[in-house]
Design an enzyme around this catalytic site. Structure first.
Site, PDB file in Angstrom:
ATOM      1  N   HIS A  38      26.898  20.368  71.629  1.00  0.00           N
ATOM      2  CA  HIS A  38      26.025  21.431  71.141  1.00  0.00           C
ATOM      3  C   HIS A  38      24.670  21.193  71.874  1.00  0.00           C
ATOM      4  CE1 HIS A  38      23.930  19.297  67.754  1.00  0.00           C
ATOM      5  NE2 HIS A  38      24.902  19.019  67.920  1.00  0.00           N
ATOM      6  N   ASP A  47      21.587  22.760  70.984  1.00  0.00           N
ATOM      7  CA  ASP A  47      20.556  22.994  69.929  1.00  0.00           C
ATOM      8  C   ASP A  47      20.308  21.620  69.294  1.00  0.00           C
ATOM      9  OD1 ASP A  47      23.130  23.394  68.582  1.00  0.00           O
ATOM     10  OD2 ASP A  47      21.728  24.012  66.680  1.00  0.00           O
ATOM     11  N   ASP A  92      21.631  13.260  68.946  1.00  0.00           N
ATOM     12  CA  ASP A  92      22.594  14.456  68.390  1.00  0.00           C
ATOM     13  C   ASP A  92      21.546  15.853  69.028  1.00  0.00           C
ATOM     14  OD1 ASP A  92      23.746  15.873  66.726  1.00  0.00           O
ATOM     15  OD2 ASP A  92      22.737  15.764  64.828  1.00  0.00           O
ATOM     16  N   GLU A 145      24.712  24.865  66.475  1.00  0.00           N
ATOM     17  CA  GLU A 145      25.548  23.803  65.591  1.00  0.00           C
ATOM     18  C   GLU A 145      24.785  23.250  64.236  1.00  0.00           C
ATOM     19  OE1 GLU A 145      27.297  19.906  64.178  1.00  0.00           O
ATOM     20  OE2 GLU A 145      25.370  20.373  65.037  1.00  0.00           O
ATOM     21  N   GLU A 146      23.584  23.125  64.370  1.00  0.00           N
ATOM     22  CA  GLU A 146      22.774  22.702  63.389  1.00  0.00           C
ATOM     23  C   GLU A 146      22.434  23.661  62.351  1.00  0.00           C
ATOM     24  OE1 GLU A 146      22.371  19.568  63.206  1.00  0.00           O
ATOM     25  OE2 GLU A 146      22.197  18.627  65.029  1.00  0.00           O
ATOM     26  N   GLU A 200      30.010  14.340  69.474  1.00  0.00           N
ATOM     27  CA  GLU A 200      28.963  14.090  68.491  1.00  0.00           C
ATOM     28  C   GLU A 200      28.834  12.605  68.432  1.00  0.00           C
ATOM     29  OE1 GLU A 200      27.069  15.962  66.445  1.00  0.00           O
ATOM     30  OE2 GLU A 200      27.794  17.770  66.670  1.00  0.00           O
ATOM     31  N   HIS A 229      18.817  13.321  63.326  1.00  0.00           N
ATOM     32  CA  HIS A 229      17.739  14.205  62.786  1.00  0.00           C
ATOM     33  C   HIS A 229      16.522  13.245  62.599  1.00  0.00           C
ATOM     34  CE1 HIS A 229      21.252  17.149  61.157  1.00  0.00           C
ATOM     35  NE2 HIS A 229      20.874  16.892  62.392  1.00  0.00           N
TER      36      HIS A 229
END
Length: 346
Positions: free
Chosen positions: A68, A70, A92, A122-123, A146, A317
């Protein structure tokens, strides 16, 4: 071999720093359009942009490398120090995504057709993966990108239920109030709360609560949000009914839901990833994750699916996201070895 490694690392540095400089929090993926157009032209990979989610699909074939584009909010200025790259999404999941793009490029140069996707959202609510499942793509195998420490193969994720609760009461002057919506609902929250303890036990966690408009008036309305997580052996309906029973006087609404996923450790993708790591003298681990990923959604397309990627998952994150060029190279090599095996057996 060393020359190939240096080529991959140099290209990875160039592409990852470029992509990290583009801020793409969920719902802002169009910011990366020019990047993917450049990739398409440079690597001779056909580009398709899914219209509803603004997800990016490169290449052709029945094997998909799915990551992903985003990130969570919060831009971090990208930089490189001693072959360590820092920036929002380095782990990530722009690091894994770049590994997949390079792997797809090199595989297609060998005549092995493979597609790679930079999915959107995705987030948040995975609208990119959801849109992909509605298209007429026929994928035999999917590897989801991931961060999994470069050694772990994820075969199971928990599901999630995002639940809004709206409660109402009669407002009163706070100096003489006989009831208080905040107090009443707080008691119910404590009763229904399930702390995250281990993978097999479900969790019910309040994440948002809003009420009140005046210093001296008890609230007339209260908004509450629960984030519910559960494993495949937990009963979804029992969890929802437990919350409904506790908040009978309130309105409940499921605003988003992702099913749990568990795949066979003997499926072709798991086995090919395992052997790809062993060929590099890396000991693979089969793991399960407490969160969710696009694998939860993409399982609708094929059962030959698993998640693997470079990057320290503990840095997801955080403001300390970083990944080494060696990690990215291992990711590229693993994806290539796994797909070469899947291609030969197709």
């Amino acid at each position: 071999m060393q020359q190939e490694k240096e080529l991959v690392k140099q290209k990875a540095k160039e592409l990852l720093l470029d992509l990290l400089s583009i801020y793409t929090p969920s719902k802002n993926e169009t910011n990366a359009t020019k990047f993917f157009e450049k990739i398409s032209n440079e690597f001779n990979l056909k580009l398709e942009i899914l219209p509803d989610s603004n997800s990016f699909i490169l290449g052709e074939g029945e094997i998909l490398l799915a990551s992903h584009v985003d990130t969570v909010p919060g831009y971090i200025e990208p930089k490189i120090e001693n072959e360590v790259i820092y920036g929002r999404g380095a782990v990530d999941a722009k690091g894994p995504l770049i590994s997949m793009i390079i792997a797809a490029w090199l595989l297609n140069e060998k005549g092995i057709k493979v597609m790679v996707s930079g999915l959107a959202d995705e987030e948040s609510t995975s609208i990119g993966a959801k849109e992909l499942t509605l298209k007429n793509f026929n994928f035999k195998h999917i590897i989801v990108g991931e961060p999994s420490n470069g050694t772990d193969i994820v075969v199971e994720y928990r599901g999630s239920i995002q639940l809004d609760i709206m409660c109402e009461s009669t407002p009163e002057h706070s100096s003489s109030a006989k009831s208080n919506l905040i107090v009443d609902i707080s008691k119910k929250i404590i009763e229904v709360y399930k702390q995250p303890e281990n993978y097999d036990k479900p969790s019910i966690v309040p994440t948002i609560i809003r009420a009140g408009e005046s210093y001296n008036v008890t609230p007339a309305k209260l908004y509450l949000h629960f984030d519910v997580r559960y494993a495949i052996n937990n009963k979804r309906d029992d969890l929802i009914n437990e919350i409904k029973d506790k908040f009978q006087e309130c309105g409940l609404k499921i605003v988003d839901e992702t099913p749990p996923v568990k795949v066979s450790i003997n499926n072709p993708v798991v086995k090919s990833l395992t052997r790809a790591l062993l060929k590099q003298n890396i000991k693979p681990r089969l793991v399960r994750k407490a969160g969710t990923s696009d694998m939860n959604i993409l399982q609708k397309i094929t059962t030959s699916i698993a998640t693997y990627g470079p990057g320290n998952s503990m840095l997801e994150h955080t403001n300390q996201e970083k990944i080494t060029l060696d990690e990215i190279y291992i990711g590229v090599k693993t994806y290539m070895l796994a797909i070469e095996e899947l291609w030969q057996k197709s």
